[in-house]
Design an enzyme around this catalytic site. Sequence first.
Site, PDB file in Angstrom:
ATOM      1  N   GLY A   7      17.660  15.815  14.232  1.00 24.95           N
ATOM      2  CA  GLY A   7      16.552  15.202  14.974  1.00 24.95           C
ATOM      3  C   GLY A   7      15.288  15.405  14.141  1.00 24.95           C
ATOM      4  N   ALA A  10       9.436  14.679  16.780  1.00 23.40           N
ATOM      5  CA  ALA A  10       8.275  15.571  16.832  1.00 23.40           C
ATOM      6  C   ALA A  10       8.690  17.044  16.675  1.00 23.40           C
ATOM      7  CB  ALA A  10       7.543  15.353  18.153  1.00 23.40           C
ATOM      8  N   GLY A  12      11.790  18.383  15.807  1.00 21.65           N
ATOM      9  CA  GLY A  12      12.621  18.654  14.628  1.00 21.65           C
ATOM     10  C   GLY A  12      11.795  18.725  13.355  1.00 21.65           C
ATOM     11  N   ASP A  32      18.662  12.564  10.962  1.00 21.75           N
ATOM     12  CA  ASP A  32      18.350  11.737  12.137  1.00 21.75           C
ATOM     13  C   ASP A  32      19.191  10.462  12.050  1.00 21.75           C
ATOM     14  OD1 ASP A  32      15.673  11.887  14.173  1.00 21.75           O
ATOM     15  OD2 ASP A  32      16.647   9.917  14.043  1.00 21.75           O
ATOM     16  N   ARG A  82      11.047  14.062  27.566  1.00 18.53           N
ATOM     17  CA  ARG A  82      10.647  13.466  28.842  1.00 18.53           C
ATOM     18  C   ARG A  82       9.285  12.771  28.716  1.00 18.53           C
ATOM     19  NH1 ARG A  82       8.904  18.393  32.989  1.00 18.53           N
ATOM     20  NH2 ARG A  82       8.472  19.953  31.383  1.00 18.53           N
ATOM     21  N   ARG A  88      12.881  17.813  33.016  1.00 19.58           N
ATOM     22  CA  ARG A  88      13.785  17.927  31.858  1.00 19.58           C
ATOM     23  C   ARG A  88      15.213  17.541  32.257  1.00 19.58           C
ATOM     24  NH1 ARG A  88      10.508  22.503  31.872  1.00 19.58           N
ATOM     25  NH2 ARG A  88       9.335  22.981  29.976  1.00 19.58           N
ATOM     26  N   VAL A 118      17.947  23.015  21.224  1.00 22.74           N
ATOM     27  CA  VAL A 118      16.581  22.781  21.701  1.00 22.74           C
ATOM     28  C   VAL A 118      16.554  21.622  22.710  1.00 22.74           C
ATOM     29  CG1 VAL A 118      14.204  22.240  20.977  1.00 22.74           C
ATOM     30  CG2 VAL A 118      15.664  23.623  19.497  1.00 22.74           C
ATOM     31  N   SER A 119      17.407  20.626  22.509  1.00 19.77           N
ATOM     32  CA  SER A 119      17.417  19.429  23.349  1.00 19.77           C
ATOM     33  C   SER A 119      17.528  19.801  24.830  1.00 19.77           C
ATOM     34  CB  SER A 119      18.610  18.533  22.973  1.00 19.77           C
ATOM     35  OG  SER A 119      18.667  18.357  21.576  1.00 19.77           O
ATOM     36  N   ASN A 120      16.844  19.045  25.661  1.00 22.46           N
ATOM     37  CA  ASN A 120      16.816  19.323  27.107  1.00 22.46           C
ATOM     38  C   ASN A 120      17.814  18.474  27.875  1.00 22.46           C
ATOM     39  OD1 ASN A 120      14.889  21.370  27.771  1.00 22.46           O
ATOM     40  ND2 ASN A 120      13.280  20.010  27.018  1.00 22.46           N
ATOM     41  N   ASP A 148       8.388  29.637  26.345  1.00 23.45           N
ATOM     42  CA  ASP A 148       7.814  29.908  27.672  1.00 23.45           C
ATOM     43  C   ASP A 148       7.026  31.219  27.659  1.00 23.45           C
ATOM     44  OD1 ASP A 148       9.104  27.599  28.493  1.00 23.45           O
ATOM     45  OD2 ASP A 148      10.896  28.680  29.135  1.00 23.45           O
ATOM     46  N   ARG A 151       3.711  30.703  25.978  1.00 20.37           N
ATOM     47  CA  ARG A 151       2.763  30.059  26.907  1.00 20.37           C
ATOM     48  C   ARG A 151       2.244  31.075  27.926  1.00 20.37           C
ATOM     49  NH1 ARG A 151       6.455  24.645  27.411  1.00 20.37           N
ATOM     50  NH2 ARG A 151       5.521  23.551  25.637  1.00 20.37           N
ATOM     51  N   HIS A 175      15.113  27.262  31.590  1.00 16.18           N
ATOM     52  CA  HIS A 175      13.961  26.604  30.951  1.00 16.18           C
ATOM     53  C   HIS A 175      13.660  25.321  31.737  1.00 16.18           C
ATOM     54  CE1 HIS A 175      11.182  25.292  27.889  1.00 16.18           C
ATOM     55  NE2 HIS A 175      11.895  24.218  27.613  1.00 16.18           N
TER      56      HIS A 175
HETATM   57  N1  LIG Z   1      13.912  23.763  24.410  1.00 16.34           N
HETATM   58  C1  LIG Z   1      12.606  23.590  24.302  1.00 16.34           C
HETATM   59  O1  LIG Z   1      11.821  24.528  24.427  1.00 16.34           O
HETATM   60  C2  LIG Z   1      12.061  22.232  24.002  1.00 16.34           C
HETATM   61  C3  LIG Z   1      12.888  21.145  24.044  1.00 16.34           C
HETATM   62  N2  LIG Z   1      12.429  19.900  23.731  1.00 16.34           N
HETATM   63  C4  LIG Z   1      13.418  18.811  23.717  1.00 16.34           C
HETATM   64  O2  LIG Z   1      13.715  18.520  22.339  1.00 16.34           O
HETATM   65  C5  LIG Z   1      14.188  17.169  22.269  1.00 16.34           C
HETATM   66  C6  LIG Z   1      13.449  16.440  21.143  1.00 16.34           C
HETATM   67  O3  LIG Z   1      12.093  16.254  21.481  1.00 16.34           O
HETATM   68  P1  LIG Z   1      11.138  15.440  20.480  1.00 16.34           P
HETATM   69  O4  LIG Z   1      11.352  15.888  19.095  1.00 16.34           O
HETATM   70  O5  LIG Z   1       9.786  15.484  21.066  1.00 16.34           O
HETATM   71  O6  LIG Z   1      11.727  13.952  20.639  1.00 16.34           O
HETATM   72  P2  LIG Z   1      11.601  12.765  19.590  1.00 16.34           P
HETATM   73  O7  LIG Z   1      11.932  11.513  20.323  1.00 16.34           O
HETATM   74  O8  LIG Z   1      10.308  12.847  18.861  1.00 16.34           O
HETATM   75  O9  LIG Z   1      12.754  13.071  18.528  1.00 16.34           O
HETATM   76  C7  LIG Z   1      14.100  13.051  18.854  1.00 16.34           C
HETATM   77  C8  LIG Z   1      14.842  12.515  17.632  1.00 16.34           C
HETATM   78  O10 LIG Z   1      16.249  12.610  17.873  1.00 16.34           O
HETATM   79  C9  LIG Z   1      16.833  11.538  17.169  1.00 16.34           C
HETATM   80  N3  LIG Z   1      18.200  11.324  17.616  1.00 16.34           N
HETATM   81  C10 LIG Z   1      18.641  10.735  18.751  1.00 16.34           C
HETATM   82  N4  LIG Z   1      19.980  10.702  18.782  1.00 16.34           N
HETATM   83  C11 LIG Z   1      20.392  11.295  17.635  1.00 16.34           C
HETATM   84  C12 LIG Z   1      21.672  11.568  17.091  1.00 16.34           C
HETATM   85  N5  LIG Z   1      22.798  11.243  17.733  1.00 16.34           N
HETATM   86  N6  LIG Z   1      21.730  12.169  15.895  1.00 16.34           N
HETATM   87  C13 LIG Z   1      20.601  12.521  15.223  1.00 16.34           C
HETATM   88  N7  LIG Z   1      19.383  12.271  15.681  1.00 16.34           N
HETATM   89  C14 LIG Z   1      19.269  11.670  16.882  1.00 16.34           C
HETATM   90  C15 LIG Z   1      15.901  10.374  17.441  1.00 16.34           C
HETATM   91  O11 LIG Z   1      16.098   9.309  16.515  1.00 16.34           O
HETATM   92  C16 LIG Z   1      14.546  11.045  17.330  1.00 16.34           C
HETATM   93  O12 LIG Z   1      13.993  10.915  16.035  1.00 16.34           O
HETATM   94  C17 LIG Z   1      13.983  16.576  23.654  1.00 16.34           C
HETATM   95  O13 LIG Z   1      15.188  16.588  24.378  1.00 16.34           O
HETATM   96  C18 LIG Z   1      12.961  17.511  24.289  1.00 16.34           C
HETATM   97  O14 LIG Z   1      13.030  17.479  25.675  1.00 16.34           O
HETATM   98  C19 LIG Z   1      11.137  19.688  23.360  1.00 16.34           C
HETATM   99  C20 LIG Z   1      10.251  20.737  23.319  1.00 16.34           C
HETATM  100  C21 LIG Z   1      10.641  22.096  23.664  1.00 16.34           C
HETATM  101  O1  LIG Z   2       8.416  19.976  28.599  1.00 12.13           O
HETATM  102  C1  LIG Z   2       9.337  19.419  27.987  1.00 12.13           C
HETATM  103  O2  LIG Z   2      10.010  18.480  28.441  1.00 12.13           O
HETATM  104  C2  LIG Z   2       9.686  19.905  26.636  1.00 12.13           C
HETATM  105  C3  LIG Z   2       9.924  21.356  26.715  1.00 12.13           C
HETATM  106  O3  LIG Z   2      10.996  21.808  27.044  1.00 12.13           O
HETATM  107  C4  LIG Z   2       8.743  22.211  26.649  1.00 12.13           C
HETATM  108  O4  LIG Z   2       7.729  21.853  26.009  1.00 12.13           O
HETATM  109  O5  LIG Z   2       8.802  23.292  27.231  1.00 12.13           O
END
Ligand SMILES: NC(=O)C1=CN([C@@H]2O[C@H](COP(=O)(O)OP(=O)(O)OC[C@H]3O[C@@H](n4cnc5c(N)ncnc54)[C@H](O)[C@@H]3O)[C@@H](O)[C@H]2O)C=CC1
Ligand SMILES: O=C([O-])CC(=O)C(=O)O
Length: 311
Positions: A7, A10, A12, A32, A82, A88, A118-120, A148, A151, A175
């Site tokens: 990924g 943002a 990744g 990606d 989201r 989430r 990391v994915s939600n 968390d 924060r 989370h």
């Molecule tokens: N666990 C945590 O604390 C946090 C979790 N997240 C989660 O992280 C995930 C990513 O968030 P962002 O980077 O902001 O999203 P984003 O939309 O900016 O990036 C996600 C990327 O995944 C790629 N992708 C989709 N399917 C794929 C596949 N099969 N193989 C490879 N790449 C693929 C997309 O093309 C995209 O570039 C979300 O599910 C978000 O909710 C975000 C922030 C904190």
């Molecule tokens: O809020 C979200 O969806 C993304 C995440 O998990 C966080 O920033 O804690």
Amino acid sequence: MKITVVGAGAVGATCADNIARLELAEEVVLLDIKEGLSEGKGLDMLQTATLLGFDTKITGSTNDYGKTAGSDVVVITSGLPRKPGMTREELIGTNANIVKGVTENILKHSPEAIIIIVSNPMDTMTYLALKASGLPKNRIIGMGGILDSARFKTYLALAMDCPPNDIHATVVGGHGDTTMIPLTRLATRMGVPVSQFLSQEQLQKVAADTMVGGATLTKLIGTSAWYAPGAAVAVLVESIIRNQKHVFPCSVYLEGEYGQSDICLGVPVVIGRNGWEEIVDIQLNDEEKATFSKSADAVRNMNDVLATLDA
Ligand SMILES: NC(=O)C1=CN([C@@H]2O[C@H](COP(=O)(O)OP(=O)(O)OC[C@H]3O[C@@H](n4cnc5c(N)ncnc54)[C@H](O)[C@@H]3O)[C@@H](O)[C@H]2O)C=CC1
Ligand SMILES: O=C([O-])CC(=O)C(=O)O
């Protein structure tokens, strides 16, 4: 060492950037499915090497898992973020298949990797990755509690008008907006209970703000956060690669610890070269135990949804 980040969105890209700057590996691979995205962001980051003074090689890959072969640590951030107003949990339908497929592809080329999810919805995605991979439990780590807790410490520091690094505080449980548990009773400012500086009302507000920390940023930005998430992943990866044995709250598979079984949920763990190495038992009081159990029930309900999906 070799680290892959799946990924290149943002979160990744921010992870890869932090990992490269910290020189945690000789090579960071960014993968990606979007044609050219990881190659472009990877090259852009590599062009900061002479400016920032790091020697990590950064390689982009459009869905070519061959380039990830032999990775020691893999971070999975692929999937939808989201939008304002969403939870989430609503991402499960899309992200479950993505996380499962990515985990399987990664293991074909890096069978020894430690995997960070990391994915939600992160706790359920961690559980899914564990079940889909059949890996030993210590090699699957969900990242949420570190963010968390960062924060929580930030909101406490803002309320006390003191440096965030003087605060020790942790968030356990799921989370999720309603499942995370900021442990206010145990939070300290340089060892002194925060209740000595803040009223119960102020502490309740800090805890409530922490719980909706991600939702607040999503509302402000229009998509979810990435700077603190990317930094939180980097400190986790650093503790693995450098065998630092930091204690971080992470989502790990519980087998009776904290009164829960067959679930991945946030608890403090020692993080070292073997992944998560030990669960640290916080002596929760009865009220905290009851909240932890409610959090587990909610995450378990999400895990049950996996059976209804084709994941
Ligand atoms: N666990 C945590 O604390 C946090 C979790 N997240 C989660 O992280 C995930 C990513 O968030 P962002 O980077 O902001 O999203 P984003 O939309 O900016 O990036 C996600 C990327 O995944 C790629 N992708 C989709 N399917 C794929 C596949 N099969 N193989 C490879 N790449 C693929 C997309 O093309 C995209 O570039 C979300 O599910 C978000 O909710 C975000 C922030 C904190
Ligand atoms: O809020 C979200 O969806 C993304 C995440 O998990 C966080 O920033 O804690």
